[in-house]
Motif scaffolding. Structure first.
Motif, PDB file in Angstrom:
ATOM      1  N   ALA A 119      -4.323  -0.965  13.218  1.00 15.50           N
ATOM      2  CA  ALA A 119      -4.958  -1.853  12.647  1.00 15.50           C
ATOM      3  C   ALA A 119      -5.484  -1.324  11.303  1.00 15.50           C
ATOM      4  O   ALA A 119      -5.021  -2.118  10.372  1.00 15.50           O
ATOM      5  CB  ALA A 119      -6.185  -2.347  13.311  1.00 15.50           C
ATOM      6  N   VAL A 120      -6.036  -0.268  11.409  1.00 18.03           N
ATOM      7  CA  VAL A 120      -6.460   0.392  10.153  1.00 18.03           C
ATOM      8  C   VAL A 120      -5.380   0.717   9.114  1.00 18.03           C
ATOM      9  O   VAL A 120      -5.420   0.447   8.054  1.00 18.03           O
ATOM     10  CB  VAL A 120      -7.350   1.594  10.199  1.00 18.03           C
ATOM     11  N   VAL A 121      -4.329   1.291   9.486  1.00 19.31           N
ATOM     12  CA  VAL A 121      -3.198   1.741   8.548  1.00 19.31           C
ATOM     13  C   VAL A 121      -2.514   0.490   7.834  1.00 19.31           C
ATOM     14  O   VAL A 121      -2.427   0.404   6.738  1.00 19.31           O
ATOM     15  CB  VAL A 121      -2.221   2.422   9.436  1.00 19.31           C
ATOM     16  N   GLU A 122      -2.390  -0.517   8.815  1.00 19.52           N
ATOM     17  CA  GLU A 122      -1.869  -1.654   8.301  1.00 19.52           C
ATOM     18  C   GLU A 122      -2.613  -2.301   7.151  1.00 19.52           C
ATOM     19  O   GLU A 122      -2.109  -2.854   6.214  1.00 19.52           O
ATOM     20  CB  GLU A 122      -1.332  -2.664   9.636  1.00 19.52           C
ATOM     21  N   GLU A 123      -3.999  -2.369   7.477  1.00 19.94           N
ATOM     22  CA  GLU A 123      -4.912  -3.215   6.519  1.00 19.94           C
ATOM     23  C   GLU A 123      -4.929  -2.343   5.257  1.00 19.94           C
ATOM     24  O   GLU A 123      -4.736  -2.674   4.341  1.00 19.94           O
ATOM     25  CB  GLU A 123      -6.125  -2.794   7.061  1.00 19.94           C
ATOM     26  N   GLY A 124      -4.998  -0.806   5.242  1.00 20.51           N
ATOM     27  CA  GLY A 124      -4.900   0.008   4.081  1.00 20.51           C
ATOM     28  C   GLY A 124      -3.698  -0.411   3.392  1.00 20.51           C
ATOM     29  O   GLY A 124      -3.672  -0.115   2.121  1.00 20.51           O
ATOM     30  N   ALA A 125      -2.373  -0.462   4.028  1.00 15.46           N
ATOM     31  CA  ALA A 125      -1.272  -0.527   3.591  1.00 15.46           C
ATOM     32  C   ALA A 125      -1.105  -1.979   2.572  1.00 15.46           C
ATOM     33  O   ALA A 125      -0.795  -2.087   1.702  1.00 15.46           O
ATOM     34  CB  ALA A 125      -0.181  -0.661   4.388  1.00 15.46           C
ATOM     35  N   ARG A 126      -1.760  -2.916   3.346  1.00 15.15           N
ATOM     36  CA  ARG A 126      -1.765  -4.403   2.680  1.00 15.15           C
ATOM     37  C   ARG A 126      -2.692  -4.347   1.493  1.00 15.15           C
ATOM     38  O   ARG A 126      -2.193  -4.824   0.603  1.00 15.15           O
ATOM     39  CB  ARG A 126      -2.249  -5.346   3.832  1.00 15.15           C
ATOM     40  N   THR A 127      -3.868  -3.860   1.612  1.00 12.10           N
ATOM     41  CA  THR A 127      -4.590  -3.819   0.455  1.00 12.10           C
ATOM     42  C   THR A 127      -4.170  -2.843  -0.734  1.00 12.10           C
ATOM     43  O   THR A 127      -4.707  -2.815  -1.692  1.00 12.10           O
ATOM     44  CB  THR A 127      -5.966  -3.329   0.764  1.00 12.10           C
ATOM     45  N   GLY A 128      -3.187  -1.958  -0.440  1.00 13.67           N
ATOM     46  CA  GLY A 128      -2.591  -0.923  -1.364  1.00 13.67           C
ATOM     47  C   GLY A 128      -3.406   0.339  -1.499  1.00 13.67           C
ATOM     48  O   GLY A 128      -3.269   1.358  -2.270  1.00 13.67           O
ATOM     49  N   GLU A 129      -4.637   0.278  -0.656  1.00 12.56           N
ATOM     50  CA  GLU A 129      -5.354   1.420  -0.612  1.00 12.56           C
ATOM     51  C   GLU A 129      -4.531   2.724  -0.104  1.00 12.56           C
ATOM     52  O   GLU A 129      -4.716   3.941  -0.321  1.00 12.56           O
ATOM     53  CB  GLU A 129      -6.785   1.386   0.170  1.00 12.56           C
ATOM     54  N   PHE A 130      -3.708   2.558   0.848  1.00  9.62           N
ATOM     55  CA  PHE A 130      -2.844   3.425   1.550  1.00  9.62           C
ATOM     56  C   PHE A 130      -1.386   3.364   0.992  1.00  9.62           C
ATOM     57  O   PHE A 130      -0.978   2.244   0.676  1.00  9.62           O
ATOM     58  CB  PHE A 130      -2.646   3.156   2.980  1.00  9.62           C
TER      59      PHE A 130
END
Lengths: 187, 187, 187, 187
Positions: free
Chosen positions: B132-143
DNA sequence: GATGAATGAGTGTTCATTCAT
DNA sequence: TATGAATGAACACTCATTCAT
């Protein structure tokens, strides 16, 4: 005859390594090793004095061959390229040839005392290959690592588990690139 | 009395989980579990119908508690901070409380059929927390990740093996930061 | 309280007899007896000092009740009618009420030493009921038997096995008449 | 060597059948079987994969041999003579050679599920030998039976229990003649 | 060289029995 | 009275190891 014997031993070791990887030390019994080789249990004792000796030899053979192949890769060029080649080769061997060998490098407590040291030695030699490249990259500034040790450990953990979730060439590439991020210079 | 029974069961499960982690499924025998609890082998059968059932329960209890604690961490804030907290907590639990539990999440083939699915389910629920966290970060561009799956796998492999080479707080921090590089935006 | 206790004991004995009949001495365990009575194993020890004692009592109760009922049948009239009534009643009890009790009369070696004598005594008393009629019939010439002993043995064997292949009233009658042929005057 | 193995297996089966007859399925333990054969328990597992498998084989071997011998008797001549020969032979085998085998044909519920069907099949084949003769006699009018089924059942019950009360040749004859009355034409 | 046979120690499981509560 | 808990001996089964052939 020496030829024959050598081949026989190699076949036994390979089979043992496979089973060992699949089920771990305690989970493997000589009956199964023998059956897979289509010989009887007793025959194994002609080549090895005990289960422990067979197991040690199997691990040693597998580990040595594996490291040999990594050491045979070109030792020059930019660290990134050399690390990428090492990772790709290790993962390839793991996935294609010894999908069950991860246990040989993982969880050393699983093995009976006599084997532990030798496994650690193997692992150490294996580590050295990667360590040399990572340290060089860190020295030249091409790599940025938090610290060398945890980086190596994670590299190793990630590669070794590969057979559990990696199959295709594309997945091998993705895993390789993912692991390379561990040494990447950051923004 | 239900109280007492619950405690007893918990004690058995904890002991079993420890031994299981140390030696793996085939390496553990009920005699040892019983001895560590200072009861007789037969007593274990008052609480569990078989070795398999005991083992399954032990894994399930450990896995559930572990995931509960990760899910209890704050679910808001920037992904980087949340992932850092998750990694740190997972590694802490692994290193400080269940140094021998890595096997419970690793190498599923080690377990007999009946257990495998439940272990996979546990692992899946556990993964979901990180995913959940990794996908959110990837979506927002933070990751920035090569791909989500291998990233999660390497995160997991790295954390789970931690007890083998991490001891101090400083090492925990180093490992955490090393793993964070897997999602770091690159130059 | 005596009332209660008596009922409880009777219930235990009946359940034990059923299970004993189904599976034999070695095949029955107190856990199952207790479960069928919806009490715990330990409770049985309040009423009986050991498995053997419980078993002995169960057999004795069943055997005594059974013989009581046979002895309660009219003791006068022509031997053929009396034997017919005895056979019919025995088979009825066996088929309808204690379909699993055949073991209690068969194969005495199955029982542990302490029980054997009492079972033999029960069986003897039981036999006496039939023996009296057969001997009278033989004396008066209404029966023609090869010898009294084997005749009684076969009568008994045939009756006791009845539950295995007899269900309907019609089958009970056929078996009764078949057994009567053993004493029939021949052409 | 196949010779040797065959003999060994036969010896084990014979011993197992004896003990099985004496004590029934649940009453027999492999320790005793092994001891009587003067080998260790473990050796039995070289020949049979489990207690159940050993037991099944033992019953099957005994039953097959027994029926073979009955089927080998002359199949011509008057039904009375043929039935008399069958009864005498069966009783002789039971009394002289397998005094403890009655359980193998009696009380099928005693055996664990896997064995039950095979025992029933054996028993069926065994029954067929007697049924053929009884049915022929009934057809030709030489026999008078109430019904074929109960007649066969009683014949079987009587013969099988023989070892419990028959010893001498004279007793064998008396039992045979007693059983023959079941098919005798009446006055 | 290889096999079949056997062994014995160890391990999972059952069960009658005991006992504090 | 009844129960839950525990025990220990017995039993089914496994497996590394040995050895005569």
């Amino acid at each position: 005859m020496a030829r024959k014997r050598g081949e026989r031993v190699r076949a036994i070791l390979a089979t043992a390594a496979d089973l060992l990887g699949e089920r771990g030390y305690a989970g493997v019994n000589l009956e199964d090793v023998a059956e897979r080789l289509d010989v009887t249990k007793g025959s194994l004792y002609y080549y090895f004095a005990s289960k422990d000796e067979l197991v040690t030899a199997a691990i040693e053979a597998l580990g040595a061959e594996w490291t040999d192949r990594l050491e045979a890769l070109p030792a020059h060029g930019p660290p990134t390229e050399r690390l990428r080649a090492l990772l790709r080769e290790h993962i390839r061997i793991a996935v294609r040839e010894h999908p069950a060998a991860l246990r040989l490098f993982l969880v050393p407590d699983e093995w009976p005392e006599p084997q532990r040291d030798r496994i650690k030695a193997l692992r150490h030699r294996h580590d050295a290959v990667f360590r040399a490249v990572v340290e060089e990259g860190a020295r030249t500034g091409e790599f940025a690592v938090v610290a060398v040790d945890p980086t190596l450990q994670v590299l190793h953990a990630g590669m070794s588990q590969a057979p559990l979730w990696v199959r295709t060439d594309r997945e091998i590439e993705q895993l390789t690139e993912t692991l390379l991020k561990l040494v990447a210079a950051t923004a």
